[in-house]
Design a protein around this motif. Structure first.
Motif, PDB file in Angstrom:
ATOM      1  N   GLN A  71      22.244  46.102  44.771  1.00  0.00           N
ATOM      2  CA  GLN A  71      22.478  47.928  44.388  1.00  0.00           C
ATOM      3  C   GLN A  71      23.721  47.944  44.925  1.00  0.00           C
ATOM      4  OE1 GLN A  71      18.737  48.796  46.340  1.00  0.00           O
ATOM      5  NE2 GLN A  71      17.680  48.698  44.460  1.00  0.00           N
ATOM      6  N   ALA A  72      24.604  47.613  44.638  1.00  0.00           N
ATOM      7  CA  ALA A  72      26.293  47.477  44.530  1.00  0.00           C
ATOM      8  C   ALA A  72      26.539  48.887  44.023  1.00  0.00           C
ATOM      9  CB  ALA A  72      27.075  46.467  45.029  1.00  0.00           C
ATOM     10  N   ASP A  73      27.016  49.823  44.157  1.00  0.00           N
ATOM     11  CA  ASP A  73      27.353  50.893  43.648  1.00  0.00           C
ATOM     12  C   ASP A  73      28.882  50.442  42.266  1.00  0.00           C
ATOM     13  OD1 ASP A  73      26.029  53.601  44.546  1.00  0.00           O
ATOM     14  OD2 ASP A  73      27.025  52.550  46.475  1.00  0.00           O
ATOM     15  N   ALA A  74      29.342  49.658  42.522  1.00  0.00           N
ATOM     16  CA  ALA A  74      30.571  48.894  41.966  1.00  0.00           C
ATOM     17  C   ALA A  74      30.921  48.010  42.993  1.00  0.00           C
ATOM     18  CB  ALA A  74      31.678  50.577  42.026  1.00  0.00           C
ATOM     19  N   ILE A  75      31.937  47.070  41.220  1.00  0.00           N
ATOM     20  CA  ILE A  75      32.810  45.825  41.876  1.00  0.00           C
ATOM     21  C   ILE A  75      33.751  45.917  41.902  1.00  0.00           C
ATOM     22  CG2 ILE A  75      33.345  43.680  41.519  1.00  0.00           C
ATOM     23  CD1 ILE A  75      29.630  44.653  40.152  1.00  0.00           C
ATOM     24  N   VAL A  76      34.705  46.007  42.601  1.00  0.00           N
ATOM     25  CA  VAL A  76      36.121  46.396  42.700  1.00  0.00           C
ATOM     26  C   VAL A  76      36.861  45.429  42.900  1.00  0.00           C
ATOM     27  CG1 VAL A  76      38.425  47.417  43.808  1.00  0.00           C
ATOM     28  CG2 VAL A  76      35.856  48.654  43.691  1.00  0.00           C
ATOM     29  N   SER A  77      37.320  45.295  41.441  1.00  0.00           N
ATOM     30  CA  SER A  77      38.656  44.256  41.661  1.00  0.00           C
ATOM     31  C   SER A  77      39.704  44.094  42.100  1.00  0.00           C
ATOM     32  CB  SER A  77      38.499  43.364  39.968  1.00  0.00           C
ATOM     33  OG  SER A  77      40.086  42.418  40.140  1.00  0.00           O
ATOM     34  N   CYS A  78      40.588  43.790  42.774  1.00  0.00           N
ATOM     35  CA  CYS A  78      41.334  43.945  43.551  1.00  0.00           C
ATOM     36  C   CYS A  78      42.594  42.679  43.864  1.00  0.00           C
ATOM     37  CB  CYS A  78      41.257  44.372  45.105  1.00  0.00           C
ATOM     38  SG  CYS A  78      42.737  44.925  45.952  1.00  0.00           S
ATOM     39  N   TYR A  79      43.660  42.795  43.695  1.00  0.00           N
ATOM     40  CA  TYR A  79      44.300  41.301  43.537  1.00  0.00           C
ATOM     41  C   TYR A  79      43.718  40.083  42.621  1.00  0.00           C
ATOM     42  CZ  TYR A  79      47.478  44.123  47.110  1.00  0.00           C
ATOM     43  OH  TYR A  79      48.196  45.265  47.401  1.00  0.00           O
ATOM     44  N   LEU A  80      43.496  40.257  42.037  1.00  0.00           N
ATOM     45  CA  LEU A  80      42.328  39.556  41.080  1.00  0.00           C
ATOM     46  C   LEU A  80      43.493  38.665  39.755  1.00  0.00           C
ATOM     47  CD1 LEU A  80      39.808  37.464  41.044  1.00  0.00           C
ATOM     48  CD2 LEU A  80      38.636  39.488  40.150  1.00  0.00           C
ATOM     49  N   SER A  81      43.348  37.210  38.884  1.00  0.00           N
ATOM     50  CA  SER A  81      43.935  37.423  37.972  1.00  0.00           C
ATOM     51  C   SER A  81      42.910  37.229  37.173  1.00  0.00           C
ATOM     52  CB  SER A  81      45.140  35.856  38.479  1.00  0.00           C
ATOM     53  OG  SER A  81      43.776  34.747  38.604  1.00  0.00           O
ATOM     54  N   PHE A  82      41.896  36.661  37.498  1.00  0.00           N
ATOM     55  CA  PHE A  82      40.578  36.323  36.539  1.00  0.00           C
ATOM     56  C   PHE A  82      40.444  37.112  35.701  1.00  0.00           C
ATOM     57  CE2 PHE A  82      36.097  37.024  36.974  1.00  0.00           C
ATOM     58  CZ  PHE A  82      35.572  35.769  35.804  1.00  0.00           C
ATOM     59  N   LEU A  83      39.927  37.456  34.676  1.00  0.00           N
ATOM     60  CA  LEU A  83      39.629  38.387  33.615  1.00  0.00           C
ATOM     61  C   LEU A  83      37.735  38.092  33.642  1.00  0.00           C
ATOM     62  CD1 LEU A  83      42.603  37.838  31.225  1.00  0.00           C
ATOM     63  CD2 LEU A  83      41.996  39.605  32.424  1.00  0.00           C
ATOM     64  N   PHE A  84      37.188  39.681  33.654  1.00  0.00           N
ATOM     65  CA  PHE A  84      35.642  39.147  34.021  1.00  0.00           C
ATOM     66  C   PHE A  84      35.515  38.949  32.236  1.00  0.00           C
ATOM     67  CE2 PHE A  84      36.403  41.515  37.531  1.00  0.00           C
ATOM     68  CZ  PHE A  84      35.337  40.740  37.879  1.00  0.00           C
ATOM     69  N   PRO A  85      34.390  38.340  31.697  1.00  0.00           N
ATOM     70  CA  PRO A  85      33.754  37.961  30.311  1.00  0.00           C
ATOM     71  C   PRO A  85      33.368  39.011  30.193  1.00  0.00           C
ATOM     72  CG  PRO A  85      32.342  36.758  32.346  1.00  0.00           C
ATOM     73  CD  PRO A  85      33.647  36.861  32.623  1.00  0.00           C
ATOM     74  N   PRO A  86      33.282  39.313  28.605  1.00  0.00           N
ATOM     75  CA  PRO A  86      32.964  40.286  27.647  1.00  0.00           C
ATOM     76  C   PRO A  86      31.356  40.399  28.083  1.00  0.00           C
ATOM     77  CG  PRO A  86      34.191  39.253  26.084  1.00  0.00           C
ATOM     78  CD  PRO A  86      34.017  38.599  27.512  1.00  0.00           C
ATOM     79  N   ALA A  87      30.360  39.682  28.250  1.00  0.00           N
ATOM     80  CA  ALA A  87      28.965  39.656  28.862  1.00  0.00           C
ATOM     81  C   ALA A  87      28.962  40.447  29.179  1.00  0.00           C
ATOM     82  CB  ALA A  87      28.288  38.593  28.314  1.00  0.00           C
ATOM     83  N   MET A  88      29.708  39.984  30.832  1.00  0.00           N
ATOM     84  CA  MET A  88      29.088  40.866  32.383  1.00  0.00           C
ATOM     85  C   MET A  88      30.310  42.666  32.343  1.00  0.00           C
ATOM     86  SD  MET A  88      31.322  39.507  35.646  1.00  0.00           S
ATOM     87  CE  MET A  88      30.424  39.798  37.234  1.00  0.00           C
ATOM     88  N   VAL A  89      30.920  42.182  30.956  1.00  0.00           N
ATOM     89  CA  VAL A  89      31.754  43.540  31.307  1.00  0.00           C
ATOM     90  C   VAL A  89      30.616  44.414  30.382  1.00  0.00           C
ATOM     91  CG1 VAL A  89      33.434  45.096  29.679  1.00  0.00           C
ATOM     92  CG2 VAL A  89      34.160  42.773  31.004  1.00  0.00           C
TER      93      VAL A  89
END
Length: 329
Positions: A71-89
């Motif tokens: 139940q996290a409020d948000a996921i913060v990407s920080c220094y990450l080269s990984f591109l989240f897949p469209p389904a996850m976005v």
């Protein structure tokens, strides 16, 4: 507030430790644990008892379920080269955020700091934005300006921003956090440039095209991650880690030509708009001051450095530096 930090480098550690101390850290998602740096980060998280999940690009549903469970409020990407897949976005719309070190949409891409330092920018800003299917195009939640010192290197500025991340996120949250109304990015202009990952062409010195200040900035942008700004001398690649534009006559010599070698001036090289002192050079034999390098390999005024990659004109000229080659054997 509970956040998941998605990263692949220990540069995110100050933010992770701050959120952990404030009991605002839900978990860390770690991508690519093959490198020594990411393994050390994983060890630090395990030692603190932080909930750690290794990200698998092929299994986005695992990440979606993990966020729901915590139940996290948000996921913060920080220094990450990984591109989240469209389904996850789409599944995590509004909760999937990224910290980008530029005033978006300027310098969208993998390495905005390289391009801002190499072009001599004096300031920029951290941008927290929602992640969209197109990289770095999501709506903006929060921004904070920072100065770029004229002597900042790529790694030096990265380390500074790493230390500023806790305050940046704390100020975003105190300003409204996840409830802030996202603002669409302005329309992309012709003057907006991409921040692609630097390659052999962008990290190489072209003596014929680049001026003193451009080479000075390029060396900072390449220090130390790319080993320095690349140039060559008789087919050996050298890397410039530090340089300084100086007041000294070029005597009308062609760009890339050694103007002077000696104390106290150092190793001076002509550019099309002045003279540049090569302060620190890295090569296969080690790291040298420019003067020490020139003296060790018995360089002489009038000899020329080549661009990297070598230009067609330089190939046609054919440099004759056989004495250097003999000493390097």
């Amino acid at each position: 507030m509970k956040l998941i930090i998605a990263t692949q480098t220990s540069l995110a550690l100050p933010l992770i430790q701050d959120l952990y101390a404030r009991q605002q850290l839900a978990a860390v998602w770690l991508y690519d644990v093959t490198g020594e740096d990411s393994r050390q980060l994983a060890a630090q998280c395990s030692m603190l008892g932080i909930n750690l999940l290794v990200m698998d690009p092929e299994q986005p549903q695992v990440l979606i379920d993990h966020q729901k469970t915590l139940q996290a409020d948000a996921i913060v990407s920080c220094y990450l080269s990984f591109l989240f897949p469209p389904a996850m976005v789409q599944a995590l719309q509004g909760k999937l955020l990224n910290i980008h070190a530029s005033d978006l949409p300027q310098w969208r891409g993998a390495d905005p700091l390289f391009w801002q330092i190499s072009t001599g920018a004096e300031s920029s800003c951290l941008t927290l934005h929602q992640i969209a299917e197109q990289a770095d195009s999501g709506d903006i939640l929060f921004q904070q300006e920072f100065a770029i010192h004229p002597y900042d290197t790529h790694q030096g500025l990265n380390l500074y921003l790493s230390q500023q991340m806790p305050l940046f996120i704390a100020q975003w949250w105190s300003s409204g956090g996840i409830d802030l109304k996202p603002q669409p990015q302005r329309v992309v202009q012709n003057t907006d440039k991409p921040a692609t990952r630097p390659d052999i062409n962008s990290a190489g010195i072209n003596w014929q095209q680049s001026g003193c200040l451009e080479i000075f900035n390029l060396a900072r942008a390449c220090n130390p991650n790319l080993g320095g700004a690349a140039f060559s001398f008789n087919q050996e690649v050298l890397y410039l880690l530090e340089a300084t534009p100086v007041r000294y006559p070029s005597y009308g010599l062609e760009a890339g030509t050694i103007v002077h070698i000696g104390e106290p001036e150092g190793l001076l090289v002509a550019c099309h708009d002045g003279v540049l002192r090569l302060d620190v050079i890295y090569l296969s034999a080690g790291i040298f001051s420019g003067l020490r390098f020139a003296e060790r390999y018995q360089l002489q005024a009038g000899q020329s450095f080549d661009s990297y990659p070598i230009t067609k004109r330089e190939k046609q000229d054919g440099r004759n530096n056989s004495q250097y080659n003999e000493l390097c054997r």
